[in-house]
Design a protein around this motif. Structure first.
Motif, PDB file in Angstrom:
ATOM      1  N   LEU A  65      38.201 -81.547  19.120  1.00 29.58           N
ATOM      2  CA  LEU A  65      37.308 -80.648  20.612  1.00 29.58           C
ATOM      3  C   LEU A  65      36.729 -79.633  20.496  1.00 29.58           C
ATOM      4  N   THR A  66      35.349 -79.570  21.529  1.00 27.67           N
ATOM      5  CA  THR A  66      34.978 -78.308  20.893  1.00 27.67           C
ATOM      6  C   THR A  66      33.774 -77.804  22.009  1.00 27.67           C
ATOM      7  N   SER A  67      33.314 -77.123  22.576  1.00 27.20           N
ATOM      8  CA  SER A  67      32.284 -77.127  23.678  1.00 27.20           C
ATOM      9  C   SER A  67      30.988 -76.176  23.171  1.00 27.20           C
TER      10      SER A  67
ATOM     11  N   ARG B 285      31.708 -80.441  26.170  1.00 29.88           N
ATOM     12  CA  ARG B 285      32.810 -81.062  25.168  1.00 29.88           C
ATOM     13  C   ARG B 285      32.513 -81.975  24.463  1.00 29.88           C
ATOM     14  N   GLU B 286      32.097 -81.781  23.327  1.00 29.91           N
ATOM     15  CA  GLU B 286      32.398 -83.038  21.953  1.00 29.91           C
ATOM     16  C   GLU B 286      33.071 -83.052  20.732  1.00 29.91           C
TER      17      GLU B 286
ATOM     18  N   THR C 122      30.254 -87.168  18.533  1.00 25.08           N
ATOM     19  CA  THR C 122      30.108 -88.178  19.550  1.00 25.08           C
ATOM     20  C   THR C 122      29.408 -86.629  20.119  1.00 25.08           C
ATOM     21  N   ARG C 123      27.655 -87.053  21.263  1.00 18.13           N
ATOM     22  CA  ARG C 123      26.750 -87.065  22.183  1.00 18.13           C
ATOM     23  C   ARG C 123      25.868 -87.755  23.041  1.00 18.13           C
TER      24      ARG C 123
ATOM     25  N   ALA D 116      35.240 -93.353  13.161  1.00 21.50           N
ATOM     26  CA  ALA D 116      35.791 -92.604  12.753  1.00 21.50           C
ATOM     27  C   ALA D 116      33.657 -91.553  12.543  1.00 21.50           C
ATOM     28  N   ASP D 117      32.456 -92.166  12.056  1.00 23.09           N
ATOM     29  CA  ASP D 117      31.749 -91.827  11.776  1.00 23.09           C
ATOM     30  C   ASP D 117      30.691 -91.532  13.081  1.00 23.09           C
ATOM     31  N   GLY D 118      31.515 -92.098  14.526  1.00 20.54           N
ATOM     32  CA  GLY D 118      31.126 -91.853  15.685  1.00 20.54           C
ATOM     33  C   GLY D 118      30.275 -92.631  16.294  1.00 20.54           C
TER      34      GLY D 118
END
Length: 305
Positions: free
Chosen positions: A228-230, A235-236, A251-252, A287-289
């Motif tokens: 996870l990152t912001s 948070r994506e 994720t978007r 896994a690739d979104g």
């Protein structure tokens, strides 16, 4: 520097009837933390450990990744936060009430406190052979990464760091490397170290906040890390190679995502999402979104998600 006062375990998803309540306790807010999968379990029985308040109190449930076979595992006052399954799927680490690392059998029996110490203690993950547990504790005055035997014996610090905050994450499949998050650079980054605490290295090297809100997992084969990152404001979920290269966003969405973990075969990722209907929901995607789908679950004899 961000000061974290009482974080919940980095590997626990907290769910609710109409909302998943994620609680990574920061000084400035009460936010998220995590769930996990049992990478050693048969592919046909990928299960998630979720914390839900759908029956009034925050309790732990075992739920199939397709929403099937939900089962309540705890019935205690206060907050119980789900942590990771053991590699053989027979036990579950969890956080209880005021900060203990607890373990129970997969059916909810045999509950035991592994850290009967004053202060805060929260589970990180199991070693691949199930013999050790890495965890976070503030017994030295700040949050640091410790390791212990699976029965709670021989607890010791891996990375003494009195001036920074460190939070234990997951153990690599080969048992050689442990992930952790830290604010030692002035912002939150994901780091890796050898299982004995040596060879500490920054994997993300980004000005954003990576791993601050929990949720960072090795893929079952150890080749990838989901985290996870912001860095994109909300948070994506991102995925990178094990050495920190090849970072890509998977994720978007306008809301926040909360990472649960990989499927046992490494082909899918489970996560929670803020901003959908109901407000917090549980999803599985490739896994690739791609091909993200919402998963609803209910207890036997009950309906709703």
């Amino acid at each position: 520097m961000i000061t974290i006062t009482r974080p919940l375990p980095l590997l626990a998803l907290v769910g609710a009837l109409a909302a998943v309540v994620l609680a990574f306790w920061l000084a400035e807010s009460s936010r998220a933390s995590v769930g996990s999968t049992a990478a050693g379990m048969p592919k046909s029985s990928w299960r998630l450990a979720l914390t839900s308040n759908r029956e009034g109190d925050s309790e732990i449930y075992s739920v199939g990744a397709d929403g099937s076979s939900a089962r309540r595992l705890t019935r205690t006052p206060g907050f119980d936060g789900a942590g990771p399954w053991s590699p053989d799927g027979r036990k579950l680490l969890y956080y209880r009430n005021q900060g203990g690392v607890w373990v129970m059998n997969a059916d909810g029996s045999g509950k035991r406190n592994l850290t009967p110490h004053n202060g805060f203690n929260a589970p990180g993950s199991w070693s691949p052979n199930g013999r050790q547990v890495v965890f976070t504790t503030d017994r030295d005055g700040n949050n640091e990464v410790y390791v212990m035997n699976a029965d709670g014996s021989k607890q010791r610090s891996l990375l003494p760091s009195p001036s920074t905050q460190e939070f234990a994450g997951s153990w690599s499949a080969d048992g050689r490397t442990i992930l952790f998050s830290t604010d030692r650079d002035g912002n939150w980054e994901l780091y890796a170290m050898s299982a004995d605490g040596s060879d500490v290295r920054n994997l993300t090297k980004n000005a954003g906040q990576d791993g601050r809100d929990g949720g960072f997992f090795w893929s079952p084969d150890g080749s990838k890390i989901a985290f996870l990152t912001s860095r994109d404001k909300n948070r994506e979920i991102y995925v990178m190679n094990a050495d920190g290269s090849g970072t890509r966003r998977v994720t978007r969405t306008p809301g926040d995502e909360y990472l649960l973990g990989w499927s046992p075969d490494g082909r899918k990722i489970a996560f929670g999402r803020d901003g959908s209907k109901p407000r917090w929901t549980f999803f599985v995607m490739n896994a690739d979104g791609t091909a993200a789908r919402q998963v609803n679950w209910s207890l036997p004899g009950k309906t709703g998600s």
